[in-house]
Write a protein that holds these residues in place. Structure first.
Motif, mmCIF file in Angstrom:
data_model
loop_
_atom_site.group_PDB
_atom_site.id
_atom_site.type_symbol
_atom_site.label_atom_id
_atom_site.label_comp_id
_atom_site.label_asym_id
_atom_site.label_seq_id
_atom_site.Cartn_x
_atom_site.Cartn_y
_atom_site.Cartn_z
ATOM 1 N N VAL A 130 -47.634 15.037 47.454
ATOM 2 C CA VAL A 130 -45.967 15.254 47.564
ATOM 3 C C VAL A 130 -45.379 14.396 46.961
ATOM 4 N N CYS A 131 -45.669 13.352 46.198
ATOM 5 C CA CYS A 131 -45.104 12.412 45.256
ATOM 6 C C CYS A 131 -45.365 12.732 43.992
ATOM 7 N N GLN A 132 -46.491 13.352 43.617
ATOM 8 C CA GLN A 132 -46.764 13.826 42.341
ATOM 9 C C GLN A 132 -46.025 14.872 41.838
ATOM 10 N N TRP A 133 -46.049 15.873 42.800
ATOM 11 C CA TRP A 133 -45.428 17.089 42.671
ATOM 12 C C TRP A 133 -44.006 17.166 43.494
ATOM 13 N N SER A 134 -43.096 16.261 43.310
ATOM 14 C CA SER A 134 -41.995 16.222 43.979
ATOM 15 C C SER A 134 -41.056 17.151 44.295
ATOM 16 N N ALA A 135 -40.131 16.926 45.330
ATOM 17 C CA ALA A 135 -39.320 18.042 45.733
ATOM 18 C C ALA A 135 -38.376 18.401 44.764
ATOM 19 N N ASP A 136 -37.878 17.427 43.726
ATOM 20 C CA ASP A 136 -37.036 17.787 42.754
ATOM 21 C C ASP A 136 -37.604 18.556 41.534
ATOM 22 N N LEU A 137 -38.715 18.373 41.462
ATOM 23 C CA LEU A 137 -39.631 19.315 40.466
ATOM 24 C C LEU A 137 -39.841 20.855 40.976
ATOM 25 N N GLN A 138 -40.013 20.739 42.273
ATOM 26 C CA GLN A 138 -40.246 22.071 43.036
ATOM 27 C C GLN A 138 -38.847 22.752 42.916
ATOM 28 N N GLU A 139 -37.732 21.901 43.023
ATOM 29 C CA GLU A 139 -36.654 22.712 42.910
ATOM 30 C C GLU A 139 -36.417 23.209 41.610
ATOM 31 N N GLN A 140 -37.002 22.614 40.699
ATOM 32 C CA GLN A 140 -36.635 23.209 39.095
ATOM 33 C C GLN A 140 -38.019 24.319 38.931
ATOM 34 N N CYS A 141 -38.814 24.645 39.774
ATOM 35 C CA CYS A 141 -39.808 25.482 39.626
ATOM 36 C C CYS A 141 -40.962 25.122 38.730
ATOM 37 N N ILE A 142 -41.148 23.813 38.623
ATOM 38 C CA ILE A 142 -41.939 23.449 37.482
ATOM 39 C C ILE A 142 -43.512 23.753 38.207
ATOM 40 N N PRO A 143 -44.166 24.368 37.599
ATOM 41 C CA PRO A 143 -45.666 24.592 38.006
ATOM 42 C C PRO A 143 -46.728 23.425 38.215
ATOM 43 N N ALA A 144 -47.325 23.334 39.084
ATOM 44 C CA ALA A 144 -48.463 22.411 39.438
ATOM 45 C C ALA A 144 -49.862 22.763 39.540
ATOM 46 N N GLN A 145 -50.681 22.144 39.157
ATOM 47 C CA GLN A 145 -52.242 22.375 39.605
ATOM 48 C C GLN A 145 -52.942 21.370 39.685
ATOM 49 N N ALA A 146 -54.008 21.650 40.858
ATOM 50 C CA ALA A 146 -54.851 20.448 41.522
ATOM 51 C C ALA A 146 -55.918 20.196 40.778
ATOM 52 N N ILE A 147 -56.489 18.928 40.903
ATOM 53 C CA ILE A 147 -57.612 18.558 40.084
ATOM 54 C C ILE A 147 -58.254 17.464 41.079
ATOM 55 N N ASP A 148 -59.763 17.514 41.297
ATOM 56 C CA ASP A 148 -60.356 16.740 42.345
ATOM 57 C C ASP A 148 -60.784 15.522 41.679
ATOM 58 N N VAL A 149 -59.713 14.491 41.521
ATOM 59 C CA VAL A 149 -60.083 13.081 40.935
ATOM 60 C C VAL A 149 -59.449 12.078 41.673
ATOM 61 N N ALA A 150 -60.100 10.817 41.439
ATOM 62 C CA ALA A 150 -59.171 9.734 41.911
ATOM 63 C C ALA A 150 -58.333 9.350 41.025
ATOM 64 N N HIS A 151 -57.174 8.454 41.336
ATOM 65 C CA HIS A 151 -56.161 8.276 40.512
ATOM 66 C C HIS A 151 -56.599 7.355 39.009
ATOM 67 N N PHE A 152 -57.388 6.438 39.127
ATOM 68 C CA PHE A 152 -57.684 5.637 38.218
ATOM 69 C C PHE A 152 -59.167 6.166 37.077
ATOM 70 N N GLY A 153 -59.605 7.259 37.717
ATOM 71 C CA GLY A 153 -60.261 8.030 37.076
ATOM 72 C C GLY A 153 -60.198 9.237 36.576
ATOM 73 N N ALA A 154 -58.872 9.646 36.663
ATOM 74 C CA ALA A 154 -58.435 11.086 36.119
ATOM 75 C C ALA A 154 -58.446 11.159 34.670
ATOM 76 N N MET A 155 -58.657 10.211 33.753
ATOM 77 C CA MET A 155 -58.579 10.709 32.500
ATOM 78 C C MET A 155 -59.816 10.238 31.654
ATOM 79 N N ARG A 156 -60.976 9.998 32.579
ATOM 80 C CA ARG A 156 -62.177 9.431 31.953
ATOM 81 C C ARG A 156 -63.198 10.523 32.153
ATOM 82 N N THR A 157 -63.337 11.588 32.811
ATOM 83 C CA THR A 157 -64.519 12.618 33.015
ATOM 84 C C THR A 157 -64.076 13.755 32.042
ATOM 85 N N GLN A 158 -65.181 14.444 31.673
ATOM 86 C CA GLN A 158 -65.412 15.627 30.783
ATOM 87 C C GLN A 158 -64.488 16.747 31.677
ATOM 88 N N VAL A 159 -64.534 16.812 32.965
ATOM 89 C CA VAL A 159 -64.001 18.086 33.663
ATOM 90 C C VAL A 159 -62.522 17.574 33.519
#
Length: 298
Positions: free
Chosen positions: A237-266
C-alpha cells in the motif's frame, strides 16, 4: 568499478553538496558524456538506484556509487540492451531524496539524451530511485522523459527508514526522508504536483509469495488495519500509494524481495516488458479491482 565524472551541486539549505554520476552502460560503457545513440535505436533507459547500506564499514555515503545491477554485465542491463540503449544515474546519500531529484546531474543527463534524438526516454527507479524519477517528471514535465517505471518504491514511506543498522550519521537525512511521516509530509506539500498526462507511469509492486497460499505474515494487519503485504521492506500500500491510485496510475505485482528486485532474470524480463509496452492510465473499475488483488481490500 565504473568511474564517471562527478556533477556537484551546493543545494540551498543543504549542509553538504550532493555528488551525482551519469553513465552509459550499453551497448558500450561510456563513463561520461558525450554519449552515443545506437543506429536504429530510439529508446534510452536510465536506471536509478535506491539505498546504499554500509553495515560493515565507514562507507562514504556522500560518494555517488553504482549498485551491482547498474553495471554493463548485469542481468538487467543485458536484458534491456536487446532493444534499448542503457544508462545509469548514481548519487550520494547525504541529503534528502527530494534534493537529489532536483540536482542538475539528473536533468543534465536527460538533456544529453534528448539532444541525441531518442524519442523514448524511460526512467526505471528502484526504491528511493523511483521517488527521484517521479519527482523529476512532476517538476520537469517537458524534460523529455516519456515513461517512469517504479520498482518497490516507498511512495508512502517505509518503517525501515528509521533503522540505524548500516546507517552512517551523514546518511540520516536521506533515510529520514523515506520514512512514512516524511513521505506523507512531502506528498501534502506537493499536492499540486501530478504525474504529467503525457508520461506513461507504472508501479511494479514487490509482493512476496504471489500465487501461493497466504502466509501468516501477509494476513497480518498494522494498527491502522492496513495489510502488511509487501516486499519485506515496503508495504504494498506504500508502493502503490493512495495519491497514485487517485491518478489512476497502473500497478503490477511481482514476487520479489526488496533488495533482490533488480537482480533476477524474472524481474529483468518483467521490467523489459514494461519498458516496451504502453502504460495507459486505468479507469476507476480497474483501480478498484487492483486494490482488491494487490492490497487485499474488499
Amino acid at each position: 568499478m565504473i568511474v564517471s565524472s562527478c556533477l556537484v551541486m551546493l543545494l540551498a539549505g543543504s549542509p553538504e553538496p550532493v555528488e551525482t554520476k551519469f553513465a552509459q552502460l550499453a551497448p558500450v560503457l561510456r563513463e561520461r558524456a558525450p554519449f552515443a545513440r545506437t543506429a536504429g535505436k530510439h529508446r534510452a533507459v536510465v536506471l536509478l538506484h535506491g539505498l546504499h547500506a554500509h553495515p560493515f564499514s565507514n562507507g562514504n555515503v556522500a560518494k555517488a556509487d553504482w549498485h551491482s545491477w547498474q553495471k554493463p554485465d548485469a542481468v538487467l542491463v543485458k536484458t534491456l540492451a536487446k532493444d534499448s540503449d542503457v544508462f545509469a544515474f548514481a548519487y550520494g546519500q547525504n541529503v534528502a531524496v527530494d534534493e537529489i531529484a532536483a540536482s542538475p546531474g539528473l536533468s543534465d543527463g536527460i538533456a544529453a539524451l534528448k539532444r541525441l534524438g531518442y524519442t523514448e526516454i524511460v526512467l526505471v527507479g528502484h526504491s528511493a530511485g523511483g521517488i527521484i524519477a517521479r519527482q523529476f517528471v512532476e517538476d520537469q514535465p517537458d524534460a523529455g522523459v516519456t515513461k517512469v517505471i517504479q520498482v518497490c518504491t516507498p511512495n508512502g514511506g517505509s518503517s525501515w527508514a528509521k533503522a540505524t543498522i548500516g546507517v552512517r550519521k551523514n546518511q540520516e537525512a536521506f533515510l529520514t526522508s523515506l520514512s512514512k511521516d516524511s513521505r506523507q509530509q512531502c506528498l501534502a506539500k506537493r499536492a499540486d504536483k501530478k504525474i504529467p498526462v503525457h508520461v506513461d507511469f507504472v508501479c511494479l509492486v514487490g509482493h512476496l509469495q504471489l500465487g501461493s497460499a497466504k502466509s501468516t505474515e501477509t494476513e497480518k494487519k498494522d494498527k491502522a488495519g492496513t495489510s502488511l503485504r509487501g516486499d519485506g521492506i515496503v508495504a504494498s500500500v506504500c508502493q502503490w500509494s493512495a495519491d497514485l491510485q487517485e491518478q489512476c496510475i497502473p500497478a503490477q505485482a511481482i514476487d520479489v524481495a526488496h533488495f533482490g528486485a533488480m537482480r533476477t532474470q524474472v524481474a529483468a524480463d518483467k521490467i523489459a516488458q514494461l519498458v516496451r509496452e504502453r502504460q495507459v492510465r486505468w479507469d476507476a473499475a480497474e483501480v478498484a479491482a487492483a486494490r482488491k488483488k494487490l492490497l487485499g481490500e474488499n
